[in-house]
Design a protein around this motif. Structure first.
Motif, PDB file in Angstrom:
ATOM      1  N   THR A  20       0.816  -1.215   0.000  1.00 46.85           N
ATOM      2  CA  THR A  20       0.000   0.000   0.000  1.00 46.85           C
ATOM      3  C   THR A  20       0.851   1.266   0.000  1.00 46.85           C
ATOM      4  O   THR A  20       0.486   2.276  -0.613  1.00 46.85           O
ATOM      5  N   ILE A  21       2.007   1.206   0.659  1.00 46.65           N
ATOM      6  CA  ILE A  21       2.856   2.408   0.757  1.00 46.65           C
ATOM      7  C   ILE A  21       4.104   2.318  -0.123  1.00 46.65           C
ATOM      8  O   ILE A  21       4.945   3.207  -0.088  1.00 46.65           O
ATOM      9  N   ASN A  22       4.202   1.245  -0.937  1.00 41.18           N
ATOM     10  CA  ASN A  22       5.433   1.031  -1.697  1.00 41.18           C
ATOM     11  C   ASN A  22       5.389   1.644  -3.097  1.00 41.18           C
ATOM     12  O   ASN A  22       6.071   1.163  -4.003  1.00 41.18           O
ATOM     13  N   GLY A  23       4.612   2.688  -3.264  1.00 40.04           N
ATOM     14  CA  GLY A  23       4.597   3.406  -4.537  1.00 40.04           C
ATOM     15  C   GLY A  23       4.788   4.891  -4.339  1.00 40.04           C
ATOM     16  O   GLY A  23       4.011   5.702  -4.864  1.00 40.04           O
ATOM     17  N   PRO A  24       5.809   5.301  -3.582  1.00 42.98           N
ATOM     18  CA  PRO A  24       5.996   6.745  -3.360  1.00 42.98           C
ATOM     19  C   PRO A  24       6.284   7.507  -4.652  1.00 42.98           C
ATOM     20  O   PRO A  24       6.005   8.704  -4.736  1.00 42.98           O
ATOM     21  N   ASN A  25       6.819   6.808  -5.655  1.00 39.46           N
ATOM     22  CA  ASN A  25       7.075   7.474  -6.938  1.00 39.46           C
ATOM     23  C   ASN A  25       5.797   7.737  -7.715  1.00 39.46           C
ATOM     24  O   ASN A  25       5.795   8.536  -8.655  1.00 39.46           O
ATOM     25  N   SER A  26       4.686   7.097  -7.334  1.00 35.00           N
ATOM     26  CA  SER A  26       3.437   7.258  -8.076  1.00 35.00           C
ATOM     27  C   SER A  26       2.794   8.623  -7.859  1.00 35.00           C
ATOM     28  O   SER A  26       1.906   9.022  -8.624  1.00 35.00           O
ATOM     29  N   ASP A  27       3.215   9.353  -6.812  1.00 36.09           N
ATOM     30  CA  ASP A  27       2.646  10.693  -6.601  1.00 36.09           C
ATOM     31  C   ASP A  27       3.474  11.785  -7.281  1.00 36.09           C
ATOM     32  O   ASP A  27       3.171  12.968  -7.139  1.00 36.09           O
ATOM     33  N   PHE A  28       4.500  11.401  -8.035  1.00 29.00           N
ATOM     34  CA  PHE A  28       5.354  12.377  -8.707  1.00 29.00           C
ATOM     35  C   PHE A  28       4.564  13.307  -9.639  1.00 29.00           C
ATOM     36  O   PHE A  28       4.852  14.521  -9.677  1.00 29.00           O
TER      37      PHE A  28
END
Length: 540
Positions: A20-28
């Motif tokens: 759930t939190i392993n896409g920090p690059n998706s908010d770029f």
């Protein structure tokens, strides 16, 4: 220590929270426009920053090697630490002129590599702790990765005062949230010895599906209807947080049931002992043991009666020499990776079309990506009940066709088609990336899965560089023709969408060829011979 049935479900819940939190690059895409102005960089340079996160995956195979020798919780901590350093330094020195462009690139690449480490942990937990339902478990866990962008945007909207700019708010969240969650779930990140499957697996999976659907529905409502129905960002974040925490009830419920069962067994043994009939007690014990032994022998005979074609294990240089690998590599790059490039450029695409609410569009793609990742879990669960298994390569080929059509829909300049195409591409991209995890195992075996899959996903940085740079080049060329630094209007990405749609169509053909080559052994379940026929075969 938790018994296996509750313990392996606890590990799945830990994997779900990590994903759930392993896409920090998706908010770029949400803060990319502000970052572009803040650091005075061009569109080409901005696309290289988007590529930087994917470039870290070029070295993702290190996580697969590390998982062979280190405890999984250590591997997860390494990934979280990379994210903390990568995004944390950017947060602290973003306003400083000393933080140069190449610093941003390297720090973003480091954080992107950390994503691979956490993904490897999640995949291995699902595969090893759910041997008979590994496809369903992997699809369930990876589906929550589609919610990453939604979770981060909701947190940023709920706590806007975390930093003095939107960019720094997201950088702070990207640095801290993964480490916090990793610390919280670390005790559950273990492979448990599951000698026998729990009888309640089916019921637990059905409950998990219901929780997952409710979570996805909440995310969609928050993405497209929060303004209309008056739901504040804080209220939505609370409801989403409650639903994300709900899966923990499954291992808790299983643990309570196991405890009650042990209490009843203890009480039963005490009653038998109080009768004082040693002789009948010993007889009863013998009978129980004989029945259990007969049952175990029956199960063993049935297991021996399973006719299963052995799967060839492929790894190392043999993997790179395999034609199937290259068909798989390029079909993935021309579909799933292409979809990720589109999502990375979503902020600039929305800005060029005059859409101000970029976070809404990103949340929409994240929410539909969640359902796309969940779709394979449903298909695997119900197809397995009927004794069949759907080929992963065939599934990927069928998902690429609507994705190619969605790129051509983007040629229409109406906002409706942008939202529709974003939903389709988000769904198909999520489904393809989820299916690909099992496809790697299906094509090349499980022994070297940790390394093999990270080699396969090396296509993501390669595709991100090629497709992202080409899109930025066409954007800059169009802006230069108009004599401006930024481009406005549907024409900014018209050529890009046409080329991307054609490329995705080529990927569909490549994946169809891969399916034709692998269908003789991929996607089949073992054929079970009835026990009576097995006994007859043993007599002969």
């Amino acid at each position: 220590m938790s018994s296996p049935s509750s313990a392996h479900w606890l590990s799945l819940v830990g994997s779900i929270w990590l994903q759930t939190i392993n896409g920090p690059n998706s908010d770029f895409p949400v803060y990319s426009s502000q970052l572009k102005e803040l650091k005075s960089i061009s569109q080409v340079q901005l696309n290289f920053l988007a590529f930087a996160s994917d470039a870290g995956k070029l070295f993702g195979w290190f996580s697969g090697v590390a998982a062979l020798y280190l405890p999984l919780w250590v591997v997860a901590f390494v990934g979280a630490a990379f994210g903390l350093v990568g995004y944390g330094i950017q947060y602290m020195f973003l306003d400083s002129s000393g933080l140069r462009y190449w610093h941003l690139f390297l720090l973003t690449a480091l954080a992107g590599n950390g994503i691979c480490w956490i993904n490897t942990v999640s995949y291995l937990l699902c595969i090893n702790n759910f041997a008979s339902n590994s496809r369903v478990a992997v699809s369930l866990a990876t589906s929550y990765l589609g919610l990453s962008a939604k979770v981060y945007t909701s947190l940023a909207e709920t706590f806007p005062g975390l930093a003095n700019s939107k960019t720094k708010t997201y950088l702070l969240l990207n640095a801290v949230v993964p480490l916090f969650v990793t610390v919280m779930v670390a005790p559950s990140l273990r492979v448990f010895d599951l000698k026998s499957a729990a009888a309640s697996s089916d019921a637990a999976f059905l409950v998990m599906f219901a929780i997952t659907l409710a979570t996805g529905a909440c995310a969609v409502v928050g993405s497209i209807g929060s303004t209309a129905n008056g739901l504040s960002s804080k209220e939505h974040m609370i409801s989403l947080g409650v639903l994300l925490a709900t899966p923990i009830l499954i291992p808790v419920g299983l643990k309570i049931r196991e405890t009650l069962t042990k209490i009843r067994e203890t009480q039963r043994e005490n009653r038998i002992h109080d009768l004082g009939t040693d002789e009948s007690e010993s007889v009863e014990s013998v009978v129980v043991i004989d029945v259990a032994a007969d049952a175990n022998a029956e199960v063993a005979k049935e297991e021996d009666a399973v006719v299963k074609k052995p799967q060839e294990e492929v790894g190392g240089l043999r993997l790179l020499k395999s034609p199937d690998f290259w068909l798989y590599f390029f079909s993935y790059m021309f579909s799933g990776t292409l979809g990720l490039v589109f999502l990375n450029n979503l902020g600039q695409i929305a800005e060029s079309r005059g859409i101000g609410q970029t976070s809404t569009l990103v949340s929409l793609s994240s929410s539909f990506g969640f359902f796309g990742r969940l779709l394979p879990a449903f298909m695997d669960y119900y197809s397995a009940k009927s004794g069949y298994s759907i080929s992963r390569t065939g599934s990927m080929a069928s998902l690429m066709a609507p994705m190619a059509g969605a790129f051509f829909l983007l040629l229409n300049q109406r906002d409706f088609f942008l939202y529709l195409a974003t939903a389709v591409i988000g769904t198909c991209t999520g489904a393809i990336t989820s299916v690909a995890v099992s496809a790697t195992r299906e094509l090349f075996g499980t022994k070297n899965f940790g390394v093999n899959h990270n080699v396969v996903v090396a296509n993501i940085p390669v595709g991100s560089l090629c497709f992202g740079y080409f899109a930025a080049f066409l954007y800059q060329r169009e802006a230069g023709a108009r004599g401006t630094l930024t481009c406005s209007g549907a024409g900014c990405y018209r050529e890009t969408f046409a080329i991307w749609g054609t490329t995705c169509a080529v990927g569909t053909l490549l994946c169809a060829a891969l399916y034709a080559r692998s269908r003789n052994f991929a996607g089949r379940l073992p054929v079970r011979i009835p026990s009576c026929l097995a006994r007859l075969a043993n007599l002969v």
